[in-house]
Design a protein around this motif. Structure first.
Motif: not given
Length: 400
Positions: A176-180, A189-195
């Motif tokens: 979810g984090l990656f796709f968001y 962005n932070i979501f991509l990095i966390l994913g």
């Protein structure tokens, strides 16, 4: 009694309402920040969802509603002792140890509280996936979002794996984090990095999938003619293959060749042969052999636990059977909505890519159901979009 229920004390039930309220408030706050404006529905939906899951968990404590999976003893022992066996994968030694164990301590070492966190992480991942689908196709219709959430609520594998001390909830969160993040305004962005970080420490194979998805998105954003796009694809295929071969060798220690893929799959199959639900051996000497087998492998993974290449009494495994029936219903909705979702080729590519890559490696009937979970969640977006068109005339039913 399941091993993780053996040490339950009365105070575990006393702390449960506090965790329930806390996680509900956080979940609703994240949903309102990520999803389309739908305040009343979100408030009611997530309250009903948590109550529904809580009921299932308490019933399972008494009547064993959720299956007991082979790896459960291992992961329960890791949670309770904090010790990870040295023969485990990086995803267990690093990812599970540094994610699940702190959550278990935060849960006051109560398995009920821990399972609430499992539900919580599953739902956050689903929220981000719904948000990513909204962003990708600039969806403004609340009905699409509502159908997505309702379909996810009813998904058997999400329910089942919410009540096991395995890693599936963390995988869905990473997805979810990656796709968001992938659908954000900024390419990094932070979501991509966390994913990506979560995928790297949990199941490193996901990094290979994420890399290809990222490249696909970049190509789709190019405003080029079809002829130019085809030329770029033809020229880039050898380069992409070399890059993927390097990543596969470095990450998985598996060069991309028919013989190496067959060897990896067959060795894994031997380790689980006594389970009685392993897929047959494969014999890939060249690319033609692999191409001939691919359609069967693809369908076998996608439709598990229903047999495609082999016959196995799948109906004896009720939870897996339920998930298979559920997927058939979802696929039927998608096929019946083709004219409404034909413009969603990029999302369909994400699904086909995940199923295609996974089908090469999957050697176990029950493992296929478990590992297919991310693909099913991606398919839900298309099914929700199709349902929204069929129910357009009945939106008044969903008004509240």
């Amino acid at each position: 009694m399941k091993v993780y229920y053996q040490n339950i004390e009365f105070w575990d039930l006393l702390s449960l309402p506090l965790y329930f309220i806390l996680l509900y408030l956080i979940l609703v706050s994240i949903a309102k920040a990520v999803l389309l404006e739908d305040r009343k529905f979100i408030n009611v939906y997530f309250l009903a969802l948590l109550l529904f899951y809580l009921f299932i968990g308490l019933v399972d404590f008494k009547v064993r509603l959720i299956p007991y999976f082979p790896d459960t003893n291992l992961f329960t022992k890791i949670l309770e002792t904090g010790v990870t066996p040295s023969n485990q994968s990086i995803g267990v030694k690093i990812g599970y140890k540094f994610l699940a164990i702190p959550i278990y301590w935060l849960s006051l070492k109560s398995i009920f509280n821990y399972f609430l966190f499992n539900v919580f992480f599953f739902q956050i991942g689903i929220i981000f996936l719904a948000g990513a689908f909204n962003r990708t196709y600039e969806i403004k219709d609340q009905l699409v979002q509502r159908f997505y959430l309702i379909l996810a609520l009813l998904m058997p594998s999400v329910i089942v794996y919410s009540f096991t001390p395995l890693r599936e909830s963390y995988f869905v969160l990473a997805l979810g984090l990656f796709f968001y993040g992938l659908t954000g305004k900024n390419r990094v962005n932070i979501f991509l990095i966390l994913g990506v970080i979560l995928a790297g420490i949990l199941r490193i194979q996901l990094l290979l999938y994420f890399f290809i998805v990222y490249v696909l998105l970049l190509i789709s954003k190019l405003s080029l003619s079809r002829k130019t796009l085809i030329t770029i694809v033809i020229v880039s295929v050898p380069i992409l293959f070399l890059g993927l071969n390097f990543l596969s060798t470095a990450i998985l220690n598996i060069p991309i060749s028919p013989k190496s893929l067959a060897l990896f799959r067959n060795i894994q199959r031997m380790n689980y042969f006594e389970s009685g639900v392993s897929y047959p051996e494969v014999f890939w000497e060249n690319w033609f052999d692999l191409i001939v087998d691919f359609p069967g492998l693809f369908l076998q993974f996608l439709l598990a636990p229903f047999p495609v290449i082999i016959f196995i009494p799948f109906w004896t495994k009720l939870a897996y059977f339920a998930d298979g029936v559920y997927l058939l219903v979802i696929l039927t909705i998608c096929l019946g909505s083709v004219k409404y979702i034909k413009g969603h080729g990029l999302w369909l590519m994400y699904i086909l890519l995940y199923v295609g890559m996974s089908s090469f490696f999957e050697f176990h009937l029950l493992g296929a159901v478990r590992h297919r979970l991310p693909a099913t969640l991606l398919i839900l977006g298309l099914a929700a979009k199709g349902l929204s068109y069929y129910f357009t005339s009945y939106k008044w039913i969903f008004r509240f």
